[in-house]
Design a protein around this motif. Structure first.
Motif, PDB file in Angstrom:
ATOM      1  N   ILE A   1      -3.590   8.399  -2.954  1.00 49.11           N
ATOM      2  CA  ILE A   1      -3.795   7.807  -1.857  1.00 49.11           C
ATOM      3  C   ILE A   1      -2.591   7.177  -1.787  1.00 49.11           C
TER       4      ILE A   1
ATOM      5  N   VAL B   1       3.816   8.249   3.988  1.00 50.65           N
ATOM      6  CA  VAL B   1       3.624   8.045   5.650  1.00 50.65           C
ATOM      7  C   VAL B   1       4.561   6.813   6.091  1.00 50.65           C
TER       8      VAL B   1
ATOM      9  N   LEU C   1      -2.812   2.467   3.670  1.00 51.80           N
ATOM     10  CA  LEU C   1      -2.980   3.651   2.341  1.00 51.80           C
ATOM     11  C   LEU C   1      -2.481   3.244   1.167  1.00 51.80           C
TER      12      LEU C   1
ATOM     13  N   GLY D   1      -4.711   0.623  -0.238  1.00 51.52           N
ATOM     14  CA  GLY D   1      -6.059   1.077  -0.502  1.00 51.52           C
ATOM     15  C   GLY D   1      -5.730   1.914  -1.769  1.00 51.52           C
ATOM     16  N   GLY D   2      -4.991   2.705  -1.965  1.00 50.84           N
ATOM     17  CA  GLY D   2      -4.555   3.267  -3.163  1.00 50.84           C
ATOM     18  C   GLY D   2      -4.471   2.682  -4.247  1.00 50.84           C
TER      19      GLY D   2
ATOM     20  N   VAL E   1      -0.283   1.864   9.165  1.00 50.85           N
ATOM     21  CA  VAL E   1      -1.425   2.694   8.344  1.00 50.85           C
ATOM     22  C   VAL E   1      -0.944   3.232   6.978  1.00 50.85           C
ATOM     23  N   GLY E   2       0.456   3.621   6.906  1.00 53.73           N
ATOM     24  CA  GLY E   2       0.907   3.814   5.387  1.00 53.73           C
ATOM     25  C   GLY E   2       0.899   2.488   4.533  1.00 53.73           C
TER      26      GLY E   2
ATOM     27  N   ALA F   1       0.568   8.917  -0.908  1.00 55.06           N
ATOM     28  CA  ALA F   1       0.329   9.467   0.284  1.00 55.06           C
ATOM     29  C   ALA F   1       0.754   8.294   1.478  1.00 55.06           C
ATOM     30  N   GLY F   2       0.257   7.053   1.270  1.00 56.27           N
ATOM     31  CA  GLY F   2       0.915   6.046   2.020  1.00 56.27           C
ATOM     32  C   GLY F   2       2.219   5.648   2.069  1.00 56.27           C
TER      33      GLY F   2
END
Length: 126
Positions: free
Chosen positions: A67, A74, A55, A58-59, A51-52, A70-71
């Motif tokens: 984002i 994570v 993210l 995606g960022g 998931v990280g 945050a990834g």
């Protein structure tokens, strides 16, 4: 530290009473292996890591720095969580069990070795 005879008798009595009162719960507790718990930690941490990564990517694609950061956080947190679970599984779940661990023989540190060499030199010169 081993239990005294009195403590062992008390523990046996408590165990018998638990089996008499709730045998299903007693069997569940007895059969639970701490390593299974830590393997779940590793699995959840692996999913969190993926998931990280998603993210983070995606960022980067959306050009959103927060984002991506945050990834990364994570990913880092899940890596640390997974490593903690892995260490506990590798040690046989020793952190959760009451079995005493064997102590490893520790090697002296660098300073202790230097001091020992210095002491031997001084004694040899006298």
């Amino acid at each position: 530290m081993p239990l005294s005879e009195h403590e062992q008798r008390m523990l046996d009595q408590i165990e018998r009473e638990l089996y008499a009162e709730d045998p299903k719960f007693a069997n569940t507790v007895r059969e639970t292996n701490p390593a299974v718990h830590y393997k779940r930690w590793i699995l959840k941490a692996s999913i969190g890591f993926v998931v990280g990564v998603a993210l983070l990517m995606g960022g980067v694609i959306a050009q959103q720095i927060l984002i991506g950061v945050a990834g990364f956080i994570v990913m880092l947190a899940c890596t640390l969580w997974g490593m903690s679970g892995y260490r506990r599984v590798a040690s046989g779940g020793a952190a959760a069990s009451a079995a005493p661990k064997t102590q490893r023989r520790q090697r002296p540190g660098v300073m202790e070795r230097f001091e020992e060499r210095w002491r031997r030199r001084q004694e040899g010169d006298q």
